[in-house]
Design an enzyme around this catalytic site. Structure first.
Site, short mmCIF file in Angstrom:
data_model
loop_
_atom_site.label_atom_id
_atom_site.label_comp_id
_atom_site.label_asym_id
_atom_site.label_seq_id
_atom_site.Cartn_x
_atom_site.Cartn_y
_atom_site.Cartn_z
N ARG A 84 -15.05 22.49 21.86
CA ARG A 84 -15.25 21.17 21.26
C ARG A 84 -14.00 20.74 20.49
O ARG A 84 -13.47 21.49 19.67
CB ARG A 84 -16.45 21.20 20.30
N ARG A 93 -17.49 14.95 24.81
CA ARG A 93 -17.44 16.25 24.14
C ARG A 93 -18.00 17.34 25.04
O ARG A 93 -18.95 17.12 25.80
CB ARG A 93 -18.19 16.21 22.82
N ASP A 96 -22.13 19.41 21.75
CA ASP A 96 -22.50 18.78 20.48
C ASP A 96 -23.79 19.43 20.01
O ASP A 96 -24.79 19.44 20.75
CB ASP A 96 -22.70 17.27 20.70
N ASP A 98 -26.48 19.45 16.80
CA ASP A 98 -26.89 18.73 15.59
C ASP A 98 -28.16 19.33 15.01
O ASP A 98 -29.11 19.66 15.75
CB ASP A 98 -27.17 17.26 15.91
#
Length: 387
Positions: A84, A93, A96, A98
């Site tokens: 990344r 990307r 990712d 989260d």
């Protein structure tokens, strides 16, 4: 141990392999166990300056002894090991990761915001998450994930900007002055005058950006610029086609009778009176086509985020933490928007929405970034699948 919901996404390289490697790396940590993983789903990219390849997205339920910031560091290290590069916000990307929910915690700090501020309005996050945790409760929206997803799928495509939290339109803002030959000239002509609430101007600029992208079926979008107190005499709107009215109740009432509803325009409004009317008139019928239908999504401006933990009530965690470095948006000079007044208005608007409609919160503070962020929010809340 804390129960955590995370989201995963990739649109570069061997996407499925990258997601699997990320999950393997996370589960190898002694303080983390992976309970469930959703199936991998493909979605179009939302946000960003340029067209991107579609994302492969998933969600996972974890159990961990790590604090939110410790877990965030683990996720960031995993992203780095998988290639990344953090050179462009909303850009392509490799991976990712989260944190979407961490128990029922509401946390706003310099490093992290929990729940994820845009989680409640994203098909690409909600669909995988609902697959593995449909009864999981969102501590800000006061809705289950299944209820939020149903609402996004069935509610008319009008999206409201909550005036509280956007502040005042600044005469010095580069977005308030139309220039000769500028493709956004019309939207800027309809922007509010300096000192008026900024939500209407932000809506207009987001509309212009969405129109310019044109790679989505959701164009053209529409902005209804009513004043913060709902005064219809203060309204103005962008050009719209004959298929769409800018008056919110009429748009909502007609939506369910429209053929090929998915290709019709999106209404973006700063008219809080219509939001309140829709939520009060049909609290148990979020998809009702009657006049006064609630919006699909409500977006709160950047000044709202810093006050969110102070509004802890009901299922809000006692561990809520204020964000010391969060300042009001650079759009607003604070005249007429003292902290006490903002907090009171925000509490009222959030309580109006809670339990009835998904809410998301803008993190950006600069005008251009706010507009790009809102455009990405709209795209994520409208287009549920790749073409």
């Amino acid at each position: 141990m804390a129960t955590v919901l995370i989201g995963l996404g990739s649109n570069l390289g061997e996407r499925q392999t990258v997601l699997s490697h990320a999950l393997d790396a996370i589960s190898c940590r002694a303080a983390i166990s992976v309970e469930k993983v959703s199936r991998y789903r493909e979605y179009p990219a939302a946000g960003g300056d340029t067209p991107q390849l579609p994302f492969l997205n998933a969600a996972a339920v974890l159990h961990t002894r790590l604090s939110p910031i410790e877990l965030l560091r683990v996720l960031h290290k995993t992203e780095e090991r998988l290639g990344r590069k953090r050179s462009e916000r909303w850009g392509p990307r490799t991976i990712d990761l989260d944190i979407l929910l961490y128990d029922d915690l509401v946390l706003v700090s310099a490093d992290i915001t929990i729940p994820h501020p845009r989680f409640a309005g994203r098909f690409f996050a909600l669909e995988p998450a609902t697959e593995i945790a449909p009864a999981r409760h969102h501590p800000v929206c006061n809705m289950t994930l299944a209820a939020m997803l149903t609402h996004l799928r069935q509610a008319p495509p009008w999206i409201a900007l909550a005036p509280a939290g956007f502040g005042e339109w600044d005469a010095a803002s580069p977005f308030s002055r139309p220039k000769s030959g500028d493709p956004k000239r019309e939207s800027r002509k309809n922007s509010p005058a300096p000192g008026e609430n900024a939500a209407a101007g932000i809506a207009a600029e987001s509309v212009a950006l969405l129109r310019a992208r044109s790679r989505k079926k959701i164009m053209p979008a529409v902005a209804d610029h009513r004043s913060a107190d709902g005064d219809a005499g203060a309204s103005a709107s962008l050009d719209v086609g004959p298929a769409v009215d800018t008056w919110v109740p009429e748009f909502a009432a007609r939506y369910h009778d429209m053929p090929d509803r998915g290709s019709h325009s999106v209404l973006i409004t700063a008219d809080w009176e219509s939001v309140a009317a829709g939520l009060s008139s049909s609290p148990h019928r979020p998809t009702s086509p009657a006049a006064g239908s609630p919006p699909r999504l409500v977006i709160f401006g950047p000044a709202a985020l810093q006050y969110l933990p102070s509004m802890a009530c009901g299922r809000f965690s006692e561990r809520s933490q204020a964000r010391p470095d969060c300042e009001a948006s650079s759009i607003l000079p604070a005249s007429g928007f003292n902290a006490e007044g903002i907090t009171e208005n925000l509490r009222s608007q959030i309580e109006t929405c809670r339990g009835k409609v998904p809410m998301v919160f803008v993190e950006s503070k600069e005008p251009r970034s706010i507009i790009f962020e809102i455009a990405g929010i709209v795209e994520g809340a409208i287009q549920p699948a790749c073409e």
